[in-house]
Design a protein around this motif. Structure first.
Motif, PDB file in Angstrom:
ATOM      1  N   PRO A 149      -4.836  12.570  -5.411  1.00 10.81           N
ATOM      2  CA  PRO A 149      -4.146  11.491  -6.120  1.00 10.81           C
ATOM      3  C   PRO A 149      -4.701  10.102  -5.837  1.00 10.81           C
ATOM      4  O   PRO A 149      -4.723   9.259  -6.742  1.00 10.81           O
ATOM      5  CB  PRO A 149      -2.700  11.613  -5.614  1.00 10.81           C
ATOM      6  CG  PRO A 149      -2.557  13.052  -5.267  1.00 10.81           C
ATOM      7  CD  PRO A 149      -3.893  13.472  -4.723  1.00 10.81           C
ATOM      8  N   THR A 150      -5.144   9.822  -4.611  1.00  6.41           N
ATOM      9  CA  THR A 150      -5.662   8.482  -4.332  1.00  6.41           C
ATOM     10  C   THR A 150      -6.949   8.217  -5.101  1.00  6.41           C
ATOM     11  O   THR A 150      -7.169   7.121  -5.613  1.00  6.41           O
ATOM     12  CB  THR A 150      -5.911   8.285  -2.823  1.00  6.41           C
ATOM     13  OG1 THR A 150      -6.885   9.214  -2.379  1.00  6.41           O
ATOM     14  CG2 THR A 150      -4.652   8.459  -2.034  1.00  6.41           C
ATOM     15  N   ILE A 280      -2.877   5.421   0.744  1.00  2.00           N
ATOM     16  CA  ILE A 280      -1.610   4.936   1.295  1.00  2.00           C
ATOM     17  C   ILE A 280      -0.494   5.901   0.920  1.00  2.00           C
ATOM     18  O   ILE A 280      -0.312   6.215  -0.259  1.00  2.00           O
ATOM     19  CB  ILE A 280      -1.285   3.538   0.726  1.00  2.00           C
ATOM     20  CG1 ILE A 280      -2.451   2.571   0.943  1.00  2.00           C
ATOM     21  CG2 ILE A 280       0.004   2.997   1.321  1.00  2.00           C
ATOM     22  CD1 ILE A 280      -2.401   1.346   0.034  1.00  2.00           C
ATOM     23  N   LEU A 281       0.237   6.385   1.896  1.00  2.00           N
ATOM     24  CA  LEU A 281       1.397   7.232   1.630  1.00  2.00           C
ATOM     25  C   LEU A 281       2.605   6.372   1.262  1.00  2.00           C
ATOM     26  O   LEU A 281       2.751   5.237   1.752  1.00  2.00           O
ATOM     27  CB  LEU A 281       1.735   8.080   2.854  1.00  2.00           C
ATOM     28  CG  LEU A 281       0.860   9.315   3.085  1.00  2.00           C
ATOM     29  CD1 LEU A 281       1.069   9.851   4.489  1.00  2.00           C
ATOM     30  CD2 LEU A 281       1.179  10.397   2.054  1.00  2.00           C
ATOM     31  N   GLN A 282       3.459   6.899   0.389  1.00  2.00           N
ATOM     32  CA  GLN A 282       4.678   6.173   0.055  1.00  2.00           C
ATOM     33  C   GLN A 282       5.458   5.869   1.328  1.00  2.00           C
ATOM     34  O   GLN A 282       5.624   6.725   2.190  1.00  2.00           O
ATOM     35  CB  GLN A 282       5.537   7.000  -0.904  1.00  2.00           C
ATOM     36  CG  GLN A 282       5.042   6.961  -2.337  1.00  2.00           C
ATOM     37  CD  GLN A 282       6.019   7.620  -3.299  1.00  2.00           C
ATOM     38  OE1 GLN A 282       6.600   8.648  -2.971  1.00  2.00           O
ATOM     39  NE2 GLN A 282       6.197   7.042  -4.459  1.00  2.00           N
ATOM     40  N   TRP A 307       1.413   9.352  -3.103  1.00  3.84           N
ATOM     41  CA  TRP A 307       0.374   8.394  -2.732  1.00  3.84           C
ATOM     42  C   TRP A 307       0.489   7.103  -3.534  1.00  3.84           C
ATOM     43  O   TRP A 307       1.025   7.090  -4.635  1.00  3.84           O
ATOM     44  CB  TRP A 307      -0.996   9.023  -2.905  1.00  3.84           C
ATOM     45  CG  TRP A 307      -1.214  10.191  -1.998  1.00  3.84           C
ATOM     46  CD1 TRP A 307      -0.930  11.501  -2.263  1.00  3.84           C
ATOM     47  CD2 TRP A 307      -1.715  10.157  -0.662  1.00  3.84           C
ATOM     48  NE1 TRP A 307      -1.239  12.295  -1.180  1.00  3.84           N
ATOM     49  CE2 TRP A 307      -1.725  11.497  -0.180  1.00  3.84           C
ATOM     50  CE3 TRP A 307      -2.179   9.151   0.172  1.00  3.84           C
ATOM     51  CZ2 TRP A 307      -2.167  11.825   1.091  1.00  3.84           C
ATOM     52  CZ3 TRP A 307      -2.623   9.481   1.444  1.00  3.84           C
ATOM     53  CH2 TRP A 307      -2.615  10.801   1.894  1.00  3.84           C
ATOM     54  N   VAL A 308      -0.049   6.027  -2.966  1.00  9.19           N
ATOM     55  CA  VAL A 308       0.137   4.676  -3.503  1.00  9.19           C
ATOM     56  C   VAL A 308      -1.214   3.986  -3.666  1.00  9.19           C
ATOM     57  O   VAL A 308      -2.122   4.156  -2.844  1.00  9.19           O
ATOM     58  CB  VAL A 308       1.023   3.839  -2.553  1.00  9.19           C
ATOM     59  CG1 VAL A 308       1.083   2.379  -2.986  1.00  9.19           C
ATOM     60  CG2 VAL A 308       2.426   4.436  -2.475  1.00  9.19           C
ATOM     61  N   ARG A 309      -1.327   3.210  -4.738  1.00  3.24           N
ATOM     62  CA  ARG A 309      -2.440   2.273  -4.901  1.00  3.24           C
ATOM     63  C   ARG A 309      -1.870   0.868  -5.015  1.00  3.24           C
ATOM     64  O   ARG A 309      -0.901   0.646  -5.737  1.00  3.24           O
ATOM     65  CB  ARG A 309      -3.227   2.591  -6.184  1.00  3.24           C
ATOM     66  CG  ARG A 309      -4.438   1.668  -6.421  1.00  3.24           C
ATOM     67  CD  ARG A 309      -4.946   1.783  -7.856  1.00  3.24           C
ATOM     68  NE  ARG A 309      -4.057   1.145  -8.798  1.00  3.24           N
ATOM     69  CZ  ARG A 309      -3.836   1.581 -10.047  1.00  3.24           C
ATOM     70  NH1 ARG A 309      -4.404   2.686 -10.483  1.00  3.24           N
ATOM     71  NH2 ARG A 309      -3.006   0.922 -10.854  1.00  3.24           N
ATOM     72  N   ILE A 310      -2.437  -0.062  -4.257  1.00  2.00           N
ATOM     73  CA  ILE A 310      -2.096  -1.480  -4.374  1.00  2.00           C
ATOM     74  C   ILE A 310      -3.280  -2.180  -5.030  1.00  2.00           C
ATOM     75  O   ILE A 310      -4.431  -1.992  -4.626  1.00  2.00           O
ATOM     76  CB  ILE A 310      -1.808  -2.112  -3.000  1.00  2.00           C
ATOM     77  CG1 ILE A 310      -0.571  -1.465  -2.368  1.00  2.00           C
ATOM     78  CG2 ILE A 310      -1.618  -3.623  -3.130  1.00  2.00           C
ATOM     79  CD1 ILE A 310      -0.303  -1.930  -0.934  1.00  2.00           C
ATOM     80  N   SER A 311      -2.999  -2.999  -6.035  1.00  2.00           N
ATOM     81  CA  SER A 311      -4.077  -3.753  -6.700  1.00  2.00           C
ATOM     82  C   SER A 311      -3.653  -5.188  -6.874  1.00  2.00           C
ATOM     83  O   SER A 311      -2.469  -5.534  -6.764  1.00  2.00           O
ATOM     84  CB  SER A 311      -4.435  -3.119  -8.044  1.00  2.00           C
ATOM     85  OG  SER A 311      -3.307  -3.134  -8.911  1.00  2.00           O
TER      86      SER A 311
END
Length: 317
Positions: A149-150, A280-282, A307-311
């Motif tokens: 997922p990442t 990054i895990l939630q 999973w997390v994405r920061i943009s």
């Protein structure tokens, strides 16, 4: 040919000595996995941080030997090298031969990310005449294929950008999939950084197969920070030292090193440059949002599964 597999469960602090003993006994390969996998105590470790080798508290270690290896003799020799090891903790099983490359090809199908970007295995030809961007991956790659997922979050983000003529830095490049995708999407040059020399080799090989090797330079982290010569130089990238801030920055590693490396990433991105971080895990995103707000703005969070994405963008001031 068939193989003999030896398995045992150990603590993380025992791993170096056990691997050394297995190497002395001519193990053909050694693999590690979480002993608590598929249980409520399972711990996710997606990709090592820079200079780190994260391990689970309890590890199941599997070693392969030639099929005709004497099991009793192997167990006794291992007991001599590791006196604390209980003989009944050692398990053996026969592993049938198989075509690993074919098995990988059979399981890996074309995948779409965003509007234009597709990842294809080498055994499937993309349809002719379609206006799509294709990245081809080699079977057996262990450093990222788009299925996690990442990686998927990062590929979709890259597809959403106008990369034409831009430079990009991919930190934690693994197979090179993100840097190569950016180049196929129109980026002029790319820098890939990874702490694993094997990952850099995989990235270089993949870039060659995708005909973008002349625009991708690859560095170990210490060389990236010091503007030293890349491990795999690309002619087009040599005019742009690795320390030069990039037009676009992306990092797919783990939350811990993402937090530690935030100042480095800020230096590596031009003012106003789009950036994305993942691995990054939630539940880990809030601390990173606070950390990155010092240097980056317009911060957004996207999730896929756990999973997390920061943009966002690098601040201009």
């Amino acid at each position: 040919m068939p193989w003999l597999e030896l398995s045992l469960t150990i603590r993380a602090d025992q791993q170096p000595r056990v691997e050394e003993a297995l190497d002395d006994l001519s193990a053909l390969s050694v693999t590690l996995q979480d002993a608590d996998a598929e249980t409520p105590d399972e711990q996710a470790i997606f990709e090592p941080g820079v200079g780190e080798l994260p391990l689970w508290p309890t590890i199941t270690l599997n070693a392969l030997f030639e099929a005709d290896t004497d099991r009793r003799g192997l167990g006794e020799a291992l007991g001599d090298l590791l006196p604390w090891l209980e003989p009944d903790h050692i398990q053996f099983r026969d592993i049938a031969d198989q075509d690993w490359e074919r098995a990988w090809m059979d399981q890996f199908k074309p995948m779409q990310f965003g509007q234009r970007l597709w990842i294809y295995p080498w055994n499937i030809e993309p349809p002719a005449g379609k206006d799509i961007v294709v990245v081809r991956l080699d079977p057996g790659l262990a450093f990222g294929s788009g299925t996690h997922p990442t990686t998927a979050l990062c590929l979709a983000w890259l597809d959403s950008l106008d990369l034409k003529g831009k430079s990009i830095t991919d930190f934690g490049c693994g197979s090179g999939i993100l840097a190569i995708a950016a180049l196929k999407l129109g980026a002029a040059s790319a820098v890939g950084v990874d702490n694993d020399p094997q990952a850099l080799t995989a990235s270089a090989d993949n870039a060659e197969r995708n005909e973008v090797a002349d625009r991708l330079a690859l560095y170990l982290p210490e060389d990236f920070a010091a503007s030293a010569a890349p491990a795999h130089p690309a002619p087009a990238a040599l005019a742009h030292p690795c320390a030069s801030p990039a037009d676009v920055f992306i990092a797919n590693i783990l939350a811990g090193p993402l937090g530690e490396l935030a100042p480095t990433f800020a230096t590596a991105a031009k003012p106003g440059a789009p950036f994305a971080i993942s691995g990054i895990l939630q539940g880990q995103e809030d601390e990173l949002l606070t950390r990155y707000a010092e240097w980056f703005e317009e911060l957004r969070v996207e999730t896929q599964e756990d999973w997390v994405r920061i943009s966002g963008r690098r601040k201009s001031g």
